[in-house]
Design a protein around this motif. Structure first.
Motif, PDB file in Angstrom:
ATOM      1  N   GLU A 177     -58.890  23.339  31.549  1.00  0.00           N
ATOM      2  CA  GLU A 177     -57.712  22.821  32.206  1.00  0.00           C
ATOM      3  C   GLU A 177     -57.134  21.705  31.347  1.00  0.00           C
ATOM      4  O   GLU A 177     -57.878  20.882  30.810  1.00  0.00           O
ATOM      5  CB  GLU A 177     -58.111  22.268  33.574  1.00  0.00           C
ATOM      6  CG  GLU A 177     -57.045  22.447  34.614  1.00  0.00           C
ATOM      7  CD  GLU A 177     -57.554  22.060  35.977  1.00  0.00           C
ATOM      8  OE1 GLU A 177     -57.991  22.960  36.698  1.00  0.00           O
ATOM      9  OE2 GLU A 177     -57.535  20.868  36.297  1.00  0.00           O
ATOM     10  N   GLU A 227     -58.520  30.943  33.273  1.00  0.00           N
ATOM     11  CA  GLU A 227     -59.716  31.543  33.860  1.00  0.00           C
ATOM     12  C   GLU A 227     -60.407  32.338  32.775  1.00  0.00           C
ATOM     13  O   GLU A 227     -59.844  33.295  32.260  1.00  0.00           O
ATOM     14  CB  GLU A 227     -59.330  32.477  35.016  1.00  0.00           C
ATOM     15  CG  GLU A 227     -59.132  31.720  36.295  1.00  0.00           C
ATOM     16  CD  GLU A 227     -58.880  32.640  37.463  1.00  0.00           C
ATOM     17  OE1 GLU A 227     -59.302  33.816  37.413  1.00  0.00           O
ATOM     18  OE2 GLU A 227     -58.230  32.179  38.416  1.00  0.00           O
ATOM     19  N   GLU A 270     -69.970  25.683  35.461  1.00  0.00           N
ATOM     20  CA  GLU A 270     -68.810  26.382  34.928  1.00  0.00           C
ATOM     21  C   GLU A 270     -67.939  25.406  34.156  1.00  0.00           C
ATOM     22  O   GLU A 270     -67.601  24.337  34.650  1.00  0.00           O
ATOM     23  CB  GLU A 270     -68.000  26.985  36.077  1.00  0.00           C
ATOM     24  CG  GLU A 270     -68.652  28.220  36.666  1.00  0.00           C
ATOM     25  CD  GLU A 270     -68.654  29.386  35.703  1.00  0.00           C
ATOM     26  OE1 GLU A 270     -67.583  29.691  35.157  1.00  0.00           O
ATOM     27  OE2 GLU A 270     -69.727  29.969  35.492  1.00  0.00           O
ATOM     28  N   GLU A 313     -51.414  37.267  33.813  1.00  0.00           N
ATOM     29  CA  GLU A 313     -52.697  37.966  33.785  1.00  0.00           C
ATOM     30  C   GLU A 313     -52.709  38.848  32.543  1.00  0.00           C
ATOM     31  O   GLU A 313     -51.790  39.628  32.329  1.00  0.00           O
ATOM     32  CB  GLU A 313     -52.858  38.803  35.044  1.00  0.00           C
ATOM     33  CG  GLU A 313     -54.287  39.160  35.282  1.00  0.00           C
ATOM     34  CD  GLU A 313     -54.518  39.777  36.645  1.00  0.00           C
ATOM     35  OE1 GLU A 313     -53.698  39.536  37.541  1.00  0.00           O
ATOM     36  OE2 GLU A 313     -55.513  40.497  36.780  1.00  0.00           O
ATOM     37  N   ARG A 344     -54.157  25.984  33.235  1.00  0.00           N
ATOM     38  CA  ARG A 344     -55.546  26.298  33.564  1.00  0.00           C
ATOM     39  C   ARG A 344     -55.836  27.726  33.110  1.00  0.00           C
ATOM     40  O   ARG A 344     -54.994  28.607  33.267  1.00  0.00           O
ATOM     41  CB  ARG A 344     -55.772  26.186  35.067  1.00  0.00           C
ATOM     42  CG  ARG A 344     -57.230  26.084  35.472  1.00  0.00           C
ATOM     43  CD  ARG A 344     -57.326  25.867  36.975  1.00  0.00           C
ATOM     44  NE  ARG A 344     -56.645  26.958  37.667  1.00  0.00           N
ATOM     45  CZ  ARG A 344     -57.213  28.140  37.915  1.00  0.00           C
ATOM     46  NH1 ARG A 344     -58.448  28.369  37.533  1.00  0.00           N
ATOM     47  NH2 ARG A 344     -56.530  29.070  38.544  1.00  0.00           N
ATOM     48  N   ASP A 367     -52.820  30.092  34.102  1.00  0.00           N
ATOM     49  CA  ASP A 367     -52.099  29.604  35.267  1.00  0.00           C
ATOM     50  C   ASP A 367     -51.350  28.342  34.835  1.00  0.00           C
ATOM     51  O   ASP A 367     -51.980  27.355  34.444  1.00  0.00           O
ATOM     52  CB  ASP A 367     -53.116  29.301  36.376  1.00  0.00           C
ATOM     53  CG  ASP A 367     -52.433  28.945  37.667  1.00  0.00           C
ATOM     54  OD1 ASP A 367     -51.793  29.841  38.244  1.00  0.00           O
ATOM     55  OD2 ASP A 367     -52.529  27.785  38.092  1.00  0.00           O
ATOM     56  N   GLU A 372     -64.674  23.982  32.779  1.00  0.00           N
ATOM     57  CA  GLU A 372     -63.299  23.973  33.277  1.00  0.00           C
ATOM     58  C   GLU A 372     -62.368  24.027  32.084  1.00  0.00           C
ATOM     59  O   GLU A 372     -62.503  23.250  31.137  1.00  0.00           O
ATOM     60  CB  GLU A 372     -63.055  22.673  34.062  1.00  0.00           C
ATOM     61  CG  GLU A 372     -63.559  22.741  35.483  1.00  0.00           C
ATOM     62  CD  GLU A 372     -62.695  23.626  36.355  1.00  0.00           C
ATOM     63  OE1 GLU A 372     -61.474  23.446  36.341  1.00  0.00           O
ATOM     64  OE2 GLU A 372     -63.256  24.525  37.025  1.00  0.00           O
ATOM     65  N   ARG A 375     -48.230  32.620  36.754  1.00  0.00           N
ATOM     66  CA  ARG A 375     -49.594  33.115  36.564  1.00  0.00           C
ATOM     67  C   ARG A 375     -49.507  34.347  35.670  1.00  0.00           C
ATOM     68  O   ARG A 375     -48.934  35.366  36.060  1.00  0.00           O
ATOM     69  CB  ARG A 375     -50.163  33.477  37.926  1.00  0.00           C
ATOM     70  CG  ARG A 375     -51.628  33.766  37.957  1.00  0.00           C
ATOM     71  CD  ARG A 375     -51.982  34.084  39.405  1.00  0.00           C
ATOM     72  NE  ARG A 375     -53.189  34.874  39.469  1.00  0.00           N
ATOM     73  CZ  ARG A 375     -54.399  34.337  39.570  1.00  0.00           C
ATOM     74  NH1 ARG A 375     -54.546  33.049  39.629  1.00  0.00           N
ATOM     75  NH2 ARG A 375     -55.472  35.114  39.626  1.00  0.00           N
TER      76      ARG A 375
END
Lengths: 180, 431, 363
Positions: B178, B271, B174, B235, B269, B219, B176, B233
């Motif tokens: 970040e 996702e 995966e 979304e 970060r 995030d 990252e 966070r």
């Protein structure tokens, strides 16, 4: 007896004191709304349509009907609800697709409502934007600066693909505003 | 076609990461052959960048930008590319069919330096035979090599000929997303922070896009001076890959909930998700741009409060006026026109929130007169009582008797009696 | 607005109503409707007695298991226990069937047995389903009510609107009439103070008037007293394998599905007094109770113009003349006494049967 029949019987006639005359120009993009006899030519895309009437005149029914049709056409719609009176269950019953509806609850703040409506307008792409001024006190309405009307008017001139509804209290002398 | 990047003299892992990052710009599937070597397929790039020499020049240009002094070799199979990249500096292109001739001058040792499952003592045997280059080995007859050295010999010969075609060994890992930064001087204003965010998000989004991915969640964590870590966070209902939109949303959030102390550093970060792809029909109505709409809704939320904007969702309960406002679901952008909806005009309600307390005169169990703020009058027509009750196990229990009443001014209201408290309210108006 | 036709459904208040027609509850489920009723048959019987209801029909879902207990309890309390059941159809709705006479009870039991046996091999015996053919085969002696929210008409209303619903309902009622006969179909009305239900009721009243069918008021009872609604909600959760906070609209809308007194029902149906009156009339037509369940011996086919007892008397006379020579008065008196007893016990069919067996053995 269906509720529709009941309403036809009990409610007082809708009045539309300030629907602008429909111009005979190629810019006019009519959208037929079958089932709503008060708009024989449909609603003008990119225009402001003002619906006014006393309580129980079917203002909300008309709005929900228009929203139902717009969402059925897969358009994303918005309701800017000044007095926090929108009833999702009624909208659902009127076949409005709630998943493509943005509801802004303004908590009785007319200025927030106007600014929210302006932001939605800037965002663009909405099928119908409803700005609901029902039950807003006339003195609050009077305080709304005319510049807002001009801003909205400018938008309607550049023919953005949205509708703009202003639903409001009846006034003794309805202001007839023509945007064209 | 495969490209191999080899970075000579890499003692620690850091250059490898840069090498991999460079390779990943061109292909999502990269073989980490060793600490200093990566291989990736460039076949799909031919449609975008053109013939191999153009791909090679693009790779070297990007490598130059990143200050990577790597060797590059492009060949029809991965092993040939690796052998050549390790041997020759600069760029080397091998046309299909020329592998053997290109490899001919390579010393035999290079075959063994390769990560191959071969006994290293074979090299001594080959040396004893007087062989020095790959060309020498390739010139031997296959049957003779098999007879004397077995399958390992045949493999080495094929390697020297450039005949080994194998798939890439991809390690699924995966990625990252970040970025973090520690500041030398703490920031007490948000503007410079947004500038730094902009750069970090630009990098992250560039990486996202190169992997054909988009952000679902952003995030952000801020290290504060003397206060606990600030967390936020975001979304996104519709996956985003545009750094400016993300920055704007982050900015709106931070302006509403500003950190309590000076910022010492941050960590962003993302996702990732595979973004939704859809093509709008020519005759479908226009819809708001998802990223723009998210920013708009965030702005409106800043105006009217977070819980007051969204998409209404009816709850599965009989409780009157039960709904929840949810964030706009991405599915609304994929609606298909639905002509089957019947065009009906229905009795609709406006709800008074909160309900208006009312004085109700009751005669023969029926409400006869109502006074509640501007709602007042004699009841001329009524229907009810409609009884509803539920959630008796919780603190939200309700027991109501609702009436639909028409007043003498012609308006039609829904009133109700809260049975346990025996109080009347006007719930709404049929409008 | 014109009076009457355009009026919203109005439930008239109590004070306006003085006369009370006797109401009989003809649609009630006990706890023997697995997870669909929360009161035991005894509780229902006791509540009937408390409310002064003289008769009640127990119509459990897919069975008559509760009937004996209900019968025993009701007999003690002086309540007439009528018998029925709900039978599921292939379209997912349920017919409420009441046994009019002994044959009706017979048919009801056989219908239920058939549906349960049919589904046994499918491994779903708790959801037995009867086809239209089953209903047609066992329709004799049964009364069919159109049901409440689970009835066939409510299903049509939930799936269609406007004229489509009207046509669908009419078709459904015509089907019921074809199966059960016009005099055995009642249009059932329930009033639980729900708007949707009342809209449906108005349509049903219109339909019943146009098709000249009798209206029948029931309360679709699932619990004896209002407080038992909570238990009913919990049972519903068990049935749907969910928690009470997640059950949502599976739970009951309000606590109105309990037994109601005649006065209360009269008040609810003040605008439709015939719906209440028909409950009493129908109850008097339902002649079957478990009291009449005693065993009946198989009948013997006798020649035309003869009854079983007259046939037996002749055969006995022939036999006695052969057996007693001379045929004394004493023997004659004894035979006469025994024949009278046989007649009283309705065993006249048994002896000719036995006679047949003896003849076969003699041969």
């Amino acid at each position: 007896m269906s509720v529709g029949e009941y309403m036809a019987n009990i409610t007082r006639p809708l009045s539309f004191p300030s629907i602008p005359d429909l111009p005979e120009s190629p810019d006019f993009a009519p959208l037929p709304t079958p089932g709503l006899p008060v708009f024989p030519h449909g609603l003008r895309r990119g225009g402001i349509t003002e619906i006014a009437g006393p309580r129980c005149s079917g203002r909300m029914a008309a709005i929900l009907h228009i929203l139902a049709q717009a969402t059925a056409r897969a358009e994303v719609c918005a309701v800017v609800d000044t007095n926090d009176q929108f009833h999702p269950a009624s909208a659902y019953a009127a076949r409005v697709n709630l998943a493509s509806l943005v509801w802004v609850r303004c908590g009785k703040n007319a200025e927030h409502a106007l600014r929210a409506a302006d932001l939605l307008l800037h965002s663009g792409g909405f099928g119908v934007v409803v700005l609901d001024f029902c039950d807003v006190k006339p003195r609050v309405l009077d305080r709304i600066p005319i510049s807002y009307c001009i801003v909205f008017g400018e938008r309607s001139k550049i023919r953005l693909p949205f509708f703009w509804f202003v639903v409001r209290l009846p006034r003794p002398k309805p202001r007839l505003i023509r945007w064209s | 076609m495969y490209a191999c990047l080899y970075l000579p003299g890499t003692p620690n892992g850091m250059p490898k990461q840069r090498l991999v990052a460079l390779a990943r710009e061109f292909s999502p599937e990269v073989e980490h052959t060793s600490a200093d070597t990566v291989v990736f397929s460039i076949t799909p790039l031919r449609a975008i960048l053109g013939p191999p020499y153009q791909i090679a020049s693009e790779i070297s240009r990007r490598g130059y930008e990143r200050d990577l002094n790597a060797h590059l070799a492009i060949a029809a199979n991965a092993d040939t590319a690796i052998l050549l990249a390790r041997q020759f500096a600069g760029v080397r292109l091998v046309a299909s069919g020329e592998e053997a001739s290109q490899l001919a001058n390579l010393p035999l040792e290079s075959l063994f330096a390769h990560d191959v499952p071969v006994d290293p003592t074979l090299l001594d045997i080959l040396h004893q035979w007087g062989l020095k280059t790959c060309g020498d080995l390739a010139a031997l007859p296959e049957a003779g090599v098999r007879e004397r050295l077995g399958l390992a010999g045949v493999y080495l010969r094929n390697l020297a000929l450039g005949h080994i075609n194998r798939p890439l060994r991809i390690e699924s890992q995966e990625a990252e997303y970040e970025e973090q930064l520690e500041l030398e001087h703490p920031l007490d204003r948000l503007e410079p922070l947004f500038f730094l965010f902009g750069r970090a998000l630009g990098d992250l989004c560039g990486r996202l896009r190169s992997q054909s991915q988009a952000a679902r969640i952003l995030d952000a964590r801020l290290v504060l001076d003397g206060k606990p870590e600030y967390q936020c966070r975001l979304e996104f209902p519709v996956p985003l890959s545009d750094s400016r939109t993300m920055l704007k949303l982050l900015q709106l959030h931070l302006e509403r909930h500003s950190p309590e102390a000076r910022v010492m550093g941050f960590k962003l970060r993302i996702e990732p998700v595979v973004p939704r792809r859809m093509q709008n029909g020519l005759f479908l109505p226009p819809i708001p741009q998802p990223d723009k709409l998210q920013v708009t809704l965030a702005r409106i939320a800043g105006l009217v409060g977070e819980g007051n904007v969204g998409t209404p969702q009816l709850l599965d309960t009989f409780r009157p006026d039960a709904f929840r406002l949810t964030t706009l679901n991405g599915s609304c952008f994929e609606q298909k026109p639905d002509d089957s909806r019947r065009q009906i005009l229905r009795l609709s309600m406006r709800i008074f929130r909160p309900p208006v307390a009312a004085h109700v005169q009751v005669m023969d169990f029926v409400p006869r007169r109502i006074v509640a703020g501007d709602v007042k009058g004699r009841v001329v027509e009524w229907s009810g009582p409609w009884k509803t009750s539920g959630e008796w196990w919780s603190s939200h229990a309700w027991t109501r008797e609702e009436w639909d009443v028409e007043l003498d001014d012609g308006a039609l209201y829904r009133i109700y009696r809260d049975v346990p408290a025996s109080l009347w309210y006007v719930h709404g108006v049929y409008d | 607005m014109t009076e009457g036709a355009n009026r919203l459904p109005v439930i008239l208040p109590a004070a306006r109503h003085t006369s009370t027609t006797q109401f009989v509850e003809l649609h009630a489920r006990s706890a023997f409707s697995f997870l669909e009723g929360s009161s035991l048959p005894e509780e229902l019987a006791v509540r009937c007695a408390e409310l002064g209801i003289t008769a009640m029909a127990l119509s459990d879902a897919h069975g008559v298991y509760g009937a004996p207990r209900f019968h025993m309890a009701a007999r003690k309390l002086g309540v007439r226990a009528l018998l029925g059941a709900e039978a599921a159809t292939t379209d997912g709705s349920r017919y409420t069937l009441l046994a009019k006479n002994r044959q009706g009870y017979h048919n009801l039991c056989r219908l239920i047995t058939r549906t349960k046996l049919r589904d046994r091999h499918r491994g779903k015996p708790e959801n037995p389903v009867a086809t239209q053919n089953d209903f047609a085969e066992f329709a004799k002696g049964l009364i069919c009510l159109t049901g409440g929210t689970e009835g066939p008409l409510a299903r049509v209303f939930s799936e269609h609107r406007g004229s489509a619903a009207r046509q669908g309902v009419q078709k459904q009622v015509e089907l019921l009439i074809r199966i059960f006969g016009k005099e055995n179909v009642f249009v059932e009305l329930q009033r639980h103070h729900r708007r949707k239900q009342e809209v449906r009721n108005q349509a049903l009243v219109e339909l019943a008037r146009s098709m000249r069918l009798p209206l029948l008021a029931t309360n679709g009872v699932t619990h004896a007293i209002a407080a038992k609604r909570k238990l009913q909600d919990v049972l519903t959760c068990v049935k749907y394998k969910t928690t009470i906070s997640e059950a949502g609209r599976l739970l009951s809308y309000n606590a109105e599905c309990h037994l109601k007194s005649s006065a209360e029902m009269n008040r609810l149906f003040a605008d439709l007094p015939e719906a209440i009156a028909h409950t009493g009339e129908l109850a008097s037509r339902l002649s079957f109770t478990l009291e009449d369940l005693g065993y009946e011996f198989p009948h013997y086919p006798v020649p035309a113009g003869e009854t079983e007892i007259s046939f037996l008397r002749k055969r006995t006379d022939e036999g006695a003349r052969r057996r007693y020579q001379p045929y004394s008065d004493k023997a004659r008196r004894q035979i006469e006494r025994e024949l009278a007893l046989i007649g009283k016990l309705k065993l006249a069919g048994l002896f000719p049967n036995r006679l047949g067996h003896c003849r076969i053995l003699q041969a």
